[in-house]
Enzyme design. Sequence first.
Site, mmCIF file in Angstrom:
data_model
loop_
_atom_site.group_PDB
_atom_site.id
_atom_site.type_symbol
_atom_site.label_atom_id
_atom_site.label_comp_id
_atom_site.label_asym_id
_atom_site.label_seq_id
_atom_site.Cartn_x
_atom_site.Cartn_y
_atom_site.Cartn_z
ATOM 1 N N TYR A 97 -22.160 8.136 36.742
ATOM 2 C CA TYR A 97 -22.063 8.583 35.356
ATOM 3 C C TYR A 97 -20.976 7.833 34.612
ATOM 4 O O TYR A 97 -20.171 7.117 35.220
ATOM 5 C CB TYR A 97 -21.804 10.096 35.301
ATOM 6 N N LYS A 157 -18.008 5.455 40.252
ATOM 7 C CA LYS A 157 -17.988 6.685 39.447
ATOM 8 C C LYS A 157 -19.208 7.534 39.787
ATOM 9 O O LYS A 157 -20.169 7.654 39.018
ATOM 10 C CB LYS A 157 -17.923 6.345 37.949
ATOM 11 N N GLU A 212 -4.421 9.391 42.384
ATOM 12 C CA GLU A 212 -4.770 9.673 40.987
ATOM 13 C C GLU A 212 -5.001 11.165 40.827
ATOM 14 O O GLU A 212 -4.980 11.922 41.803
ATOM 15 C CB GLU A 212 -6.030 8.890 40.582
HETATM 16 N N1 PMP Z 1 -9.870 9.089 37.810
HETATM 17 C C1 PMP Z 1 -10.853 9.983 37.976
HETATM 18 C C2 PMP Z 1 -11.077 10.561 39.332
HETATM 19 C C3 PMP Z 1 -11.656 10.365 36.887
HETATM 20 O O1 PMP Z 1 -12.653 11.249 37.057
HETATM 21 C C4 PMP Z 1 -11.402 9.801 35.616
HETATM 22 C C5 PMP Z 1 -12.212 10.209 34.411
HETATM 23 N N2 PMP Z 1 -13.558 10.083 34.600
HETATM 24 C C6 PMP Z 1 -10.367 8.868 35.488
HETATM 25 C C7 PMP Z 1 -9.622 8.532 36.601
HETATM 26 C C8 PMP Z 1 -10.057 8.225 34.169
HETATM 27 O O2 PMP Z 1 -11.037 7.275 33.849
HETATM 28 P P1 PMP Z 1 -11.348 6.881 32.325
HETATM 29 O O3 PMP Z 1 -10.055 6.435 31.743
HETATM 30 O O4 PMP Z 1 -12.338 5.805 32.421
HETATM 31 O O5 PMP Z 1 -11.845 8.120 31.665
#
Ligand code: PMP
Length: 283
Positions: free
Chosen positions: A33, A147, A180
């Site tokens: 996604y 993702k 993260e």
């Molecule tokens: N890490 C994880 C595990 C996430 O789910 C997300 C958001 N989808 C992010 C980091 C941040 O990614 P982005 O800046 O592309 O939204």
Amino acid sequence: MARIAYVNGRYVTGDLAAVSIEDRGYQFADGVYEVIWVQQGKPVDLERHFDRLDCSLDSLNIPWPMSRRALGVVVGEVLRRNFTRNGHVYIQATRGAARRNHLVPEGTAPSLVVTASREGPRDAAIQDQGVGVITIPDIRWKRCDIKSIALLPNILGKQKASREKAFDAWQVNGHDIITEGTTTNAWIVDEKDEVITHPANHHILSGITRRVVMELAEEGGLQVTERPFTVAEARAASEAFMTSTTNYVVPVVSIDGHKVGDGRPGPVTRGLYERYLAHVTGE
Ligand code: PMP
């Protein structure tokens, strides 16, 4: 007003938007996604999100459900039909619907769903006061760069954070390294104003916001270093923050109840938030 979703070739109202119970996304979380911010009706950093979608699909050997150009048209059409000015667009592509079997039948066509959501103004208190995070063990698989819609550890972590009145849970691997958040990338700022975040390898999702903030920080003359950092280092940092498409740049003022810096959002985080806001609004 009923929301309109794109589902496998058709624009349908929310109550009719459905996929097969044999969709592999439903059966196996066999899909990927993207969430893209929408500002004044325009998707922000669309091409970067499409590049990441391309990497996710490619890593799982799922073909693009339509051409990249056609997907851009569908995204625009979903936003138009929903009158979405500010909010986000969600894209989910799965390996498709087939009789349940781990082995994928030849010729299974991927499924595609695109939806849009509106979002109201941001909660100013988050920028003014900052938020707290907790730490939890990182129990995820070894391909967090994809993702994937398989998000159980993230969901459990986010729920734990909510129960403990924290904004998010930062995940910690077996070496005491913060990888993260559950929906965000994690950052710290040291006493020399060096901005530090985990390298973009298989252990984290390479956030689009992370990448843009890195560029904005460097443009602003800050030293940015991609390296692992420990929980102890994060607690002792002068500032901490997290980034994501839907949250932008959020100051983190406590980790497991321990104050970060003086317990208030710091100037580096504030500056990066301002720069990121300008990036999104185009001002
Ligand atoms: N890490 C994880 C595990 C996430 O789910 C997300 C958001 N989808 C992010 C980091 C941040 O990614 P982005 O800046 O592309 O939204």
